[in-house]
Design a protein around this motif. Sequence first.
Motif, PDB file in Angstrom:
ATOM      1  N   LEU A 146       1.086  -1.425   0.282  1.00  0.00           N
ATOM      2  CA  LEU A 146       0.037   0.024  -0.269  1.00  0.00           C
ATOM      3  C   LEU A 146       0.289   1.041   0.041  1.00  0.00           C
ATOM      4  O   LEU A 146       2.261   1.368   0.512  1.00  0.00           O
ATOM      5  CB  LEU A 146      -0.847  -0.279   0.950  1.00  0.00           C
ATOM      6  CG  LEU A 146      -2.049  -1.199   1.649  1.00  0.00           C
ATOM      7  CD1 LEU A 146      -2.839  -0.655   3.055  1.00  0.00           C
ATOM      8  CD2 LEU A 146      -2.620  -1.149   0.642  1.00  0.00           C
ATOM      9  N   LEU A 147       0.492   2.397  -0.301  1.00  0.00           N
ATOM     10  CA  LEU A 147       0.842   4.016  -0.941  1.00  0.00           C
ATOM     11  C   LEU A 147       0.260   4.208   0.432  1.00  0.00           C
ATOM     12  O   LEU A 147      -1.207   3.249   0.964  1.00  0.00           O
ATOM     13  CB  LEU A 147       0.811   4.505  -2.002  1.00  0.00           C
ATOM     14  CG  LEU A 147       1.626   3.485  -3.258  1.00  0.00           C
ATOM     15  CD1 LEU A 147       0.912   4.692  -4.282  1.00  0.00           C
ATOM     16  CD2 LEU A 147       2.893   3.355  -2.944  1.00  0.00           C
ATOM     17  N   PRO A 148       1.217   5.168   1.174  1.00  0.00           N
ATOM     18  CA  PRO A 148       0.373   5.778   2.363  1.00  0.00           C
ATOM     19  C   PRO A 148      -0.476   6.284   1.697  1.00  0.00           C
ATOM     20  O   PRO A 148      -2.343   6.730   2.655  1.00  0.00           O
ATOM     21  CB  PRO A 148       1.648   7.103   2.708  1.00  0.00           C
ATOM     22  CG  PRO A 148       2.670   6.509   2.387  1.00  0.00           C
ATOM     23  CD  PRO A 148       2.691   5.741   1.086  1.00  0.00           C
ATOM     24  N   ALA A 149      -1.347   7.267   1.050  1.00  0.00           N
ATOM     25  CA  ALA A 149      -2.465   8.369   0.281  1.00  0.00           C
ATOM     26  C   ALA A 149      -3.384   7.489   1.060  1.00  0.00           C
ATOM     27  O   ALA A 149      -4.909   7.631   0.808  1.00  0.00           O
ATOM     28  CB  ALA A 149      -2.222   8.223  -1.137  1.00  0.00           C
ATOM     29  N   VAL A 150      -3.868   5.327   0.428  1.00  0.00           N
ATOM     30  CA  VAL A 150      -4.533   4.743   0.982  1.00  0.00           C
ATOM     31  C   VAL A 150      -5.100   4.920   2.311  1.00  0.00           C
ATOM     32  O   VAL A 150      -6.874   5.149   2.166  1.00  0.00           O
ATOM     33  CB  VAL A 150      -4.557   3.192   0.396  1.00  0.00           C
ATOM     34  CG1 VAL A 150      -5.899   2.372   0.053  1.00  0.00           C
ATOM     35  CG2 VAL A 150      -3.749   3.669  -1.215  1.00  0.00           C
ATOM     36  N   PRO A 151      -4.647   4.903   3.202  1.00  0.00           N
ATOM     37  CA  PRO A 151      -5.043   4.204   4.731  1.00  0.00           C
ATOM     38  C   PRO A 151      -5.724   5.953   4.889  1.00  0.00           C
ATOM     39  O   PRO A 151      -6.255   6.134   6.055  1.00  0.00           O
ATOM     40  CB  PRO A 151      -4.085   3.948   5.635  1.00  0.00           C
ATOM     41  CG  PRO A 151      -3.109   4.131   4.200  1.00  0.00           C
ATOM     42  CD  PRO A 151      -3.087   4.401   2.712  1.00  0.00           C
ATOM     43  N   LEU A 152      -4.809   7.383   3.825  1.00  0.00           N
ATOM     44  CA  LEU A 152      -4.779   8.865   4.461  1.00  0.00           C
ATOM     45  C   LEU A 152      -6.549   8.565   3.722  1.00  0.00           C
ATOM     46  O   LEU A 152      -8.019   9.224   4.696  1.00  0.00           O
ATOM     47  CB  LEU A 152      -4.996   9.280   3.581  1.00  0.00           C
ATOM     48  CG  LEU A 152      -3.191   9.143   4.506  1.00  0.00           C
ATOM     49  CD1 LEU A 152      -2.310  10.743   3.985  1.00  0.00           C
ATOM     50  CD2 LEU A 152      -3.525  10.038   6.136  1.00  0.00           C
ATOM     51  N   ILE A 153      -6.892   8.278   2.961  1.00  0.00           N
ATOM     52  CA  ILE A 153      -8.658   8.520   1.790  1.00  0.00           C
ATOM     53  C   ILE A 153      -9.459   7.347   2.706  1.00  0.00           C
ATOM     54  O   ILE A 153     -10.408   8.131   2.777  1.00  0.00           O
ATOM     55  CB  ILE A 153      -8.056   7.490   0.657  1.00  0.00           C
ATOM     56  CG1 ILE A 153      -7.252   8.650  -0.553  1.00  0.00           C
ATOM     57  CG2 ILE A 153      -9.525   7.469  -0.192  1.00  0.00           C
ATOM     58  CD1 ILE A 153      -6.667   8.473  -1.863  1.00  0.00           C
ATOM     59  N   LYS A 154      -8.815   6.215   3.044  1.00  0.00           N
ATOM     60  CA  LYS A 154     -10.015   5.237   4.016  1.00  0.00           C
ATOM     61  C   LYS A 154     -10.560   6.130   5.924  1.00  0.00           C
ATOM     62  O   LYS A 154     -11.667   5.762   6.007  1.00  0.00           O
ATOM     63  CB  LYS A 154      -9.579   3.865   3.902  1.00  0.00           C
ATOM     64  CG  LYS A 154     -10.230   3.346   5.176  1.00  0.00           C
ATOM     65  CD  LYS A 154     -11.871   2.400   3.909  1.00  0.00           C
ATOM     66  CE  LYS A 154     -12.537   1.544   4.566  1.00  0.00           C
ATOM     67  NZ  LYS A 154     -11.510   0.165   4.527  1.00  0.00           N
ATOM     68  N   ALA A 155      -9.224   6.911   5.966  1.00  0.00           N
ATOM     69  CA  ALA A 155      -9.743   7.368   7.140  1.00  0.00           C
ATOM     70  C   ALA A 155     -10.646   8.540   7.409  1.00  0.00           C
ATOM     71  O   ALA A 155     -11.622   8.746   7.970  1.00  0.00           O
ATOM     72  CB  ALA A 155      -8.450   7.873   7.685  1.00  0.00           C
TER      73      ALA A 155
END
Length: 396
Positions: free
Chosen positions: A224-233
């Motif tokens: 995963l790239l960090p952008a993905v957990p940011l978007i999910k959050a």
Amino acid sequence: MIEFKLPSMGADMDEGTLLEWKVKPGDAVKKGQIVAIVDTSKAAVDIESWQEGTIDELMLEAGEKVPVGTTIATLLEPGEPPPATRPARKHLHEPGSPGAQAVAPPGPPAGATVGAPIARRKVSPAARKRAQQLHIALDTVTATGPDGAVSLEDIERTAATAGAAASKAAAGERLAAMRHTIAAAMERSKREIPHYYVSETIPLGCMLAWLTARNARHSIEDRLLPAVPLIKAVALTLRRFPDLNGTWRDGEFHAAPCIHVGVAISLRHGGLVAPALLDTDSKPLAQLMRELIDLTGRCRAGSLRSSELSEPTITVTSLGDQGSSEVLGIIYPPQVALVGFGRIAERPWAELGGLKVMPTVTASLAADHRVTDGHRGARFLVELGETLQHPEELDP
């Protein structure tokens, strides 16, 4: 009978040009099936049917440009018989139709003497045949063959040069059109939407440590790239803030029943598009990562689906490693909020009476003051920060 109209795929779309029909009269279509491809200023968009039915009539031909809301086809509902008669439809350039003009036969070129012989160029048979195939006028070709003859190589070189020039001109025109439509949409946003802004610096030590451990257990293709957990959050936090997830239409706010996060993606030759990751809050991180990669690739190839452009309920813009520390965005109408993430960077961080270096990100919120206020927006960012302190809950 149902009228199938050209859908709006964002505030910056006023019209579209039909490139291709994927159906014909008599075809049964299902909800979500691609029925046409329409060119906009940003991409060639696959137009999906929003319900089941049978194609009765196609109202446009390839190459026709029409405004948003124009009926482009008619559908029969399941079980509905076709009409016994329908009025004849005139095409734009049929004889007798508005816009049709008489065309005079071509005359001699200006300055030519009638009856004077015109010198014939020497052209090899292969070159003449190829020029006809490519619709190249021989008088535009620089001849380099024996005795000044036009050779096959001359034709191919002329075609390649013309093709490159046409491609460059088309790309320039598309970029200019995209910039114009983006500017028009953003001008409308700033004029019509009373923006307010709040920001919050969020520690990411827990999230990045969890992400590193998670990626170590997976292959490169599944990391995963960090952008993905940011978007999910963002999507999970919106469940508790439905007044930031929706649209402003006809003078009132409409809360969206689903959370479709639009992701701002920069295009290779300039410009920006923000298609949606549909149902963002309910999908595993690995699926969101795959969909984000696919969405980015299709954006840059100029191929998107109408639902991806018409259904975002909020937009997230993330500047990545090369960006600035903070971004204050402009809301994309008719949405009522936009979340921005600056560059993840190490900063001094005070915690439990001590000072240490912590990876952090500055999150910002641009929101519509007609729907929420600064206190509500600030609470959203604080809870977004809390969500990111428990990354294991992002992917149960």
